[in-house]
Design an enzyme around this catalytic site. Structure first.
Site, PDB file in Angstrom:
ATOM      1  N   GLU A 176     -36.232 -34.721  15.479  1.00 42.67           N
ATOM      2  CA  GLU A 176     -36.248 -33.310  15.090  1.00 42.67           C
ATOM      3  C   GLU A 176     -36.863 -32.413  16.161  1.00 42.67           C
ATOM      4  OE1 GLU A 176     -36.809 -33.972  10.295  1.00 42.67           O
ATOM      5  OE2 GLU A 176     -38.590 -33.876  11.550  1.00 42.67           O
ATOM      6  N   PRO A 177     -36.236 -32.303  17.313  1.00 40.66           N
ATOM      7  CA  PRO A 177     -36.804 -31.433  18.339  1.00 40.66           C
ATOM      8  C   PRO A 177     -36.648 -29.950  17.984  1.00 40.66           C
ATOM      9  CG  PRO A 177     -34.681 -32.314  19.053  1.00 40.66           C
ATOM     10  CD  PRO A 177     -34.988 -32.952  17.723  1.00 40.66           C
ATOM     11  N   GLY A 178     -37.705 -29.199  18.147  1.00 39.38           N
ATOM     12  CA  GLY A 178     -37.640 -27.752  17.926  1.00 39.38           C
ATOM     13  C   GLY A 178     -37.989 -27.035  19.220  1.00 39.38           C
ATOM     14  N   ARG A 179     -39.285 -27.120  19.562  1.00 36.70           N
ATOM     15  CA  ARG A 179     -39.805 -26.443  20.754  1.00 36.70           C
ATOM     16  C   ARG A 179     -38.986 -26.781  22.013  1.00 36.70           C
ATOM     17  NH1 ARG A 179     -45.323 -25.218  21.258  1.00 36.70           N
ATOM     18  NH2 ARG A 179     -45.753 -26.797  19.689  1.00 36.70           N
ATOM     19  N   ARG A 207     -49.459 -16.963  19.774  1.00 37.46           N
ATOM     20  CA  ARG A 207     -49.891 -18.310  20.146  1.00 37.46           C
ATOM     21  C   ARG A 207     -51.187 -18.344  20.942  1.00 37.46           C
ATOM     22  NH1 ARG A 207     -47.540 -21.648  22.699  1.00 37.46           N
ATOM     23  NH2 ARG A 207     -47.911 -23.491  21.427  1.00 37.46           N
ATOM     24  N   CYS A 244     -54.638  -3.272  17.023  1.00 32.97           N
ATOM     25  CA  CYS A 244     -56.049  -2.927  16.845  1.00 32.97           C
ATOM     26  C   CYS A 244     -56.811  -4.209  16.535  1.00 32.97           C
ATOM     27  CB  CYS A 244     -56.198  -1.954  15.691  1.00 32.97           C
ATOM     28  SG  CYS A 244     -55.763  -0.326  16.195  1.00 32.97           S
ATOM     29  N   GLU A 245     -57.046  -4.989  17.548  1.00 35.32           N
ATOM     30  CA  GLU A 245     -57.612  -6.327  17.360  1.00 35.32           C
ATOM     31  C   GLU A 245     -58.030  -6.825  18.743  1.00 35.32           C
ATOM     32  OE1 GLU A 245     -56.847  -7.781  14.096  1.00 35.32           O
ATOM     33  OE2 GLU A 245     -57.972  -9.573  14.575  1.00 35.32           O
ATOM     34  N   TYR A 259     -41.464 -20.707  18.577  1.00 35.31           N
ATOM     35  CA  TYR A 259     -42.681 -20.291  17.862  1.00 35.31           C
ATOM     36  C   TYR A 259     -43.215 -18.942  18.341  1.00 35.31           C
ATOM     37  CZ  TYR A 259     -42.349 -25.176  16.460  1.00 35.31           C
ATOM     38  OH  TYR A 259     -41.889 -26.379  15.986  1.00 35.31           O
TER      39      TYR A 259
END
Ligand code: LLP
Length: 432
Positions: free
Chosen positions: A291-294, A331, A362-363, A391
């Protein structure tokens, strides 16, 4: 020169992706802008498919883990490349349906599938339910029975393998919210439970040890542990589990410090281990899913931003403010992830300035990268953050009511929109 194969520098000294000048893309579509290279995505899909042919007699199938980036165009590409999908929500199932995806190739994951999601998945003819716990097993059996259906299931197993990656993305160890533990006997009991039920057929076991992993050894160990379990089920219950899903997690290059191995090395080693274990237990060689995603979308993507301000704080640091930030790429804020940042219009120039790239939220923690080297930045410059295909969009938010950026697909010098930029109207469409 670059960590990502799809990137280059043209005669103007501008960064290009898939043969398109990034400054032209920024001008045409605006920033922030996600850009994906179609050839890279397709080549990666093919390398996984070919690795099954080369090392495992074609007896397997990659499933694209669409949590990395779920959108209709990615589903269409997966379908085109003959790979399946790993989905984790009703929303991802809906996206697959909208792209007319062959639903029998869809595996439904998640540690808390709701009753509505389960019904929707059954109606949508999802091929496999990867069951996470006994509550879900009971619920699924009941809902399937009420609907007069029988569904194929897999169990998510914690193989007890500790992959060396960030704590938040390690999942194979016993202290994980996902799946059934092997060492406590929980997984074996679950198998026995499933065999008593009328509306589920258990024909697969699944494990996923984590994400952004470079070592092949933990994958091989996990495969062996899973085969030992399949052997135990055969010996003690007389049941043959014919399919094995080994999850995703193959690492990609974010900076030159990362050294991913060619993805086909994975099947090369795992197939040897699985075949040996099959022989040991007198079992047929199982059909394998991964199940490769990245690794399918990560390196294919970049994000373009425009610099709106620069703040030099003597003896402290220099902040460069961009027109996006944690809303399109959370991330760094979440995992302190490394990224390579380039000044896209000066891609041929030396990275001689050290800056912190700050988002517009604002963080204070809204940063993309701290103390990173870049060719001297001026207000108005276009910055490119590399390896943002996975992601990023899928974890984007509307914090501070910031619209999500558009996404453009490039291929051989041409570009097209695959996800439109959100409008202010989109932001209030559910407000009453
Ligand atoms: N299969 C299962 C069951 C998974 O849980 C995952 C990822 C995958 C496959 C795909 O893993 P990949 O090949 O993409 O590494 N948001 C984090 C990553 C979370 C991964 C969650 N599960 C990040 O940005 O690094």
């Amino acid at each position: 020169m670059f960590v990502n194969d799809c990137l280059n520098v043209n005669e103007k000294g501008h960064l290009t992706i898939g043969g398109c000048d990034t400054l032209d893309l920024a001008k045409e579509y605006g920033t922030p802008l996600y850009v994906l290279d179609e050839n890279v995505i397709r080549e990666t899909c093919r390398s996984y498919v070919n690795s099954f042919k080369k090392f495992y007699d074609g007896n397997g199938m990659p499933l694209y883990a669409s949590k990395a980036l779920s959108c209709k165009e990615l589903c269409r590409i997966a379908k085109d490349e003959n790979i399946g999908l790993d989905v984790v929500s009703g929303g991802e199932i809906y996206t697959a349906l909208q792209s007319v995806f062959p639903m029998e190739k869809v595996h439904f994951h998640g540690n808390n599938k709701t009753a509505d999601e389960i019904k929707f998945a059954i109606e949508s003819k999802v091929g496999k339910f990867v069951v996470d716990n006994l509550y879900e097993l009971e619920l699924l059996d009941k809902i399937a029975g009420d609907m007069g259906k029988k569904v194929n299931i897999s169990f998510r197993i914690k193989p007890g393998v500790d992959a060396h990656t960030h704590n938040f993305i390690r999942t194979g160890q016993i202290d994980s919210k996902f799946g059934f533990a092997l060492e406590t006997g929980e997984a074996f009991e679950a198998v026995k439970e499933a065999l008593k039920l009328n509306n589920v057929t258990l024909n697969e076991l699944h494990c996923h040890i984590g994400s952004q992993i470079f070592d092949i050894d933990p994958f091989v160990t996990a495969a062996e542990i899973m085969m030992d379990f399949i052997g135990k089920i055969k010996n003690e219950l007389g049941i043959t589990i014919s399919e094995l899903n080994l999850g995703g997690g193959f690492g990609i290059m974010y900076t030159s410090k990362d050294e991913p191995v060619p993805y086909e090395n994975y099947m090369e080693k795992v197939s040897v281990a699985v075949k040996a274990k099959s022989a040991e237990y007198g079992l047929p060689v199982p059909f394998i899913y991964i199940e490769p995603g990245r690794s399918i979308v990560g390196e294919a993507g970049i994000t373009l931003y425009t610099v709106g301000g620069k703040k030099e704080i003597p003896n402290v640091r220099t902040y460069v403010s961009i027109d996006g930030g944690m809303t399109d790429n959370i991330r760094y804020a979440l995992y302190q992830s490394d990224y390579t940042v380039l000044n896209a219009g000066k891609a041929d120039k030396e990275a001689n300035e050290t800056v912190t790239i700050a988002g517009k939220c604002c963080e204070s923690g809204d940063l993309i990268q701290e103390h990173t080297k870049i060719a001297e930045v001026e207000v108005g410059d276009t910055l490119a953050v590399l390896s943002t295909g996975a992601y990023n969009y899928s974890m984007a938010s509307n914090y501070n009511r910031i619209p999500r950026p558009a996404m453009v697909m490039v291929k051989d010098g041409k570009s097209r929109i695959i996800i439109k930029r959100e409008s202010y109207e989109d932001l209030v469409k559910n407000d009453i």
